[in-house]
Design an enzyme around this catalytic site. Structure first.
Site, PDB file in Angstrom:
ATOM      1  CB  CYS A 190      -2.523  -0.763   8.309  1.00 15.28           C
ATOM      2  SG  CYS A 190      -1.090   0.515   8.619  1.00 15.28           S
TER       3      CYS A 190
ATOM      4  CD  GLU B 106      -6.592  -4.323   7.776  1.00 21.03           C
ATOM      5  OE1 GLU B 106      -6.353  -5.384   7.641  1.00 21.03           O
ATOM      6  OE2 GLU B 106      -6.258  -3.329   8.089  1.00 21.03           O
TER       7      GLU B 106
ATOM      8  CG  ASN C 119      -0.261  -0.188   2.326  1.00 15.81           C
ATOM      9  OD1 ASN C 119       0.714  -0.375   2.610  1.00 15.81           O
ATOM     10  ND2 ASN C 119      -0.789   0.259   3.361  1.00 15.81           N
TER      11      ASN C 119
ATOM     12  CE  LYS D 120       7.923 -11.297   0.401  1.00 19.05           C
ATOM     13  NZ  LYS D 120       7.094 -10.709  -0.638  1.00 19.05           N
TER      14      LYS D 120
ATOM     15  CD  GLU E 257       1.361  -0.860  11.082  1.00 15.56           C
ATOM     16  OE1 GLU E 257       0.380  -1.194  10.819  1.00 15.56           O
ATOM     17  OE2 GLU E 257       1.824  -0.096   9.827  1.00 15.56           O
TER      18      GLU E 257
END
Ligand code: ADP
Ligand code: MG
Length: 493
Positions: free
Chosen positions: A291, A389, A159, A182, A257
């Site tokens: 997020c 979510e 994102n 990565k 996170e």
């Protein structure tokens, strides 16, 4: 999706030990522009063989290469020079972020400015990491040294591709760690462009290595590798949990996170125009692929109907369009997978609540993973669209009776990343700040993120903190040193 390699499209390699190389398997995977569903690049697909080579390079660079001899001042200067490169090439990087990530170019430009700021901040912090002297009772000098944790495996999402890379690399390099990064398989390009400058800015070989590939074949190999000391992950809560389990075998340090279902709380006395704006901004910025998205909009009953109406009116002005068009306020979602996920929630929402606006694919596009900005109202906090979510432009508006009710609903979630509260009443604002269990709380705003301030979640939104001095802490070990000042023998035997 094209399955054959187009000859006119660039293929990026793997960056290991200061060199571009091919993946061991010889496989590549396509990278798309999600607004037109076309391949814009190919990237070498790394598997466990490449991951092992990258980890060995990072291990050697940490244990015996140039990095342990590099001073904090030099590490700081490397980060400053990297920030300069990012600023000098900001237009190119922003274009990649917009084309590959589907985000509006104006937002992408903001992301790139933030990337440079993060490298600068940690360049400055590199020289401020220090230990302490402990007041022990014995005739001794007791020290606490701060040392880098070692090789960091860093797995990031799609994102905010380069910004998430900066959040990971900045503090790790300031601390003196070496890295295997990565990027997400959807958005590897901006980090690979960054690697082109590593030598120019003076980063020794092997200090930052970049592998690309999929979670199962590349990410898992990095998490399981015994020579990796720490995993820093940003992504979904489900993958975060699997990482903790896998990392347990080698007792790696893990920071996470993860997801959220953040409440954006509006009291009746809030400044009206700012509140309506803030409700939309909180959920629709970056297509809602954030997020900390304010995906649960909690509105006091007294103003509820009028507020839903005002939000709906204003949401009509959100311009969907091509990411590179400067007028665009919302681009496509990142991928077919994400489009399927979000549209399935649109169908769930239509059964669970009422639609104020949106709920479909916008008619004007025949290509691209676009969905309409969507506002559901009369949502129960027990509904799936209030609990899970969605990671898309989908708001669930929930009404509440009073302050206690607002706090109860806000905390009734497995997540705890962020929250916001809108009111002109300072007493109420601060009571809510204290009562809501989340790692980030905004008052009369939602989403501004500053590199100087801690970022991370309570509950199932994560472990550890990024940004600020907190971010660098997660890349440090503490070594206790006892220096005897008494020249007499111990005299015990
Ligand atoms: P999303 O739901 O958006 O795909 P993920 O959490 O799956 O988010 O992905 C975030 C990052 O984690 C990506 O770089 C992805 O490749 C990586 N990843 C996915 N699955 C795993 C896994 N099992 N182990 C390690 N990394 C993974
Ligand atoms: Mg995934």
């Amino acid at each position: 999706m094209a399955s054959t390699v187009k000859s006119d499209v660039h293929t990026y390699g793997t960056y290991i030990n200061g060199e571009w190389s091919r993946s061991a398997s010889g496989k590549t995977f396509p990278v798309l522009d999600p607004s037109i569903e076309e391949v814009i690049a190919y990237v070498d697909e790394s598997d466990s063989v490449d991951v092992d080579r990258a980890v060995q390079a990072a291990r050697t660079a940490f244990d015996s290469g140039a990095w342990p001899q590099t001073t904090a001042q030099e590490r700081g200067r490397i980060l400053f020079r990297l920030a300069d490169k990012v600023r000098q090439n900001a237009a190119m990087l922003a274009e990649i972020e917009a084309r590959n990530g589907g985000k509006p170019i104006v937002e992408a430009e903001g992301d790139i400015r933030a990337v440079a700021t993060v490298f600068e901040y940690y360049g400055g912090l590199a020289t401020k990491i220090s230990g302490q002297v402990n007041p022990v009772p014995a005739n001794a000098l007791s020290l606490a040294l701060r040392e880098p944790v070692g090789v960091a495996g860093q797995i990031i999402p799609w994102n905010y591709p380069l910004l998430m890379a900066a959040w990971k690399l900045g503090p790790a390099l300031a601390a003196g760690c070496t890295c295997v990064l990565k990027p997400a398989e959807q958005t590897p390009l901006s980090a690979l462009e960054l690697a082109n400058w590593f030598k120019d800015v003076g980063l020794p070989d092997g200090v930052v290595n970049i592998v690309n590939g999929f979670g199962k074949t590349c990410g898992e190999a990095l998490v399981a590798h015994p020579l990796v000391d720490k995993i820093a992950f940003t992504g979904s809560t489900a993958v975060g949990k699997s990482i903790v389990k896998s990392a347990a075998d080698t007792l790696k340090r893990v920071t996470l996170e993860l997801g959220g279902k953040s409440p954006n709380i509006f009291f009746a006395e809030a400044d009206w125009e700012a509140a309506v704006d803030g409700a939309l901004f909180g959920i629709f910025i970056n297509q809602g692929e954030v997020c900390s998205a304010g995906s649960r909009i909690l509105v006091e009953k007294k103003i509820y109907s009028k507020f839903v109406e005002a939000m709906t009116e204003k949401a009509k002005r959100i311009t969907l369009g091509a990411p590179l068009d400067r007028k665009t306020k919302m681009g496509p979602l990142i991928s077919q997978e994400q489009y399927d996920r979000v549209t399935s929630f649109l169908e769930i929402g239509k059964k669970e609540a009422k639609v104020a606006i949106g709920g479909n694919r916008p008619m004007q596009f025949n290509k691209g993973y676009y969905v309409e900005p969507t506002i559901f109202y009369d949502v129960e906090n027990s509904a799936r669209i209030a609990r899970e979510e969605i990671f898309g432009p989908v708001a669930s508006v929930i009404s509440f009776e009073d302050e206690a009710d607002a706090i109860r609903i806000a905390n009734d979630t497995p997540y705890g990343l962020a929250a916001a509260v809108w009111t002109r009443d300072i007493y109420k604002a601060l009571r809510v700040v204290k009562a809501v269990r989340a790692g980030i709380i905004w008052v009369n705003h939602m989403q501004p993120t500053c590199v100087e301030a801690p970022w991370g979640g309570y509950k199932q939104s994560g472990i550890g903190r990024e940004l600020g001095p907190w971010g660098v802490e997660e890349y440090l070990e503490t070594k206790q040193v006892y220096v005897n000042l008494d020249e007499q023998p111990i005299g015990w035997y």
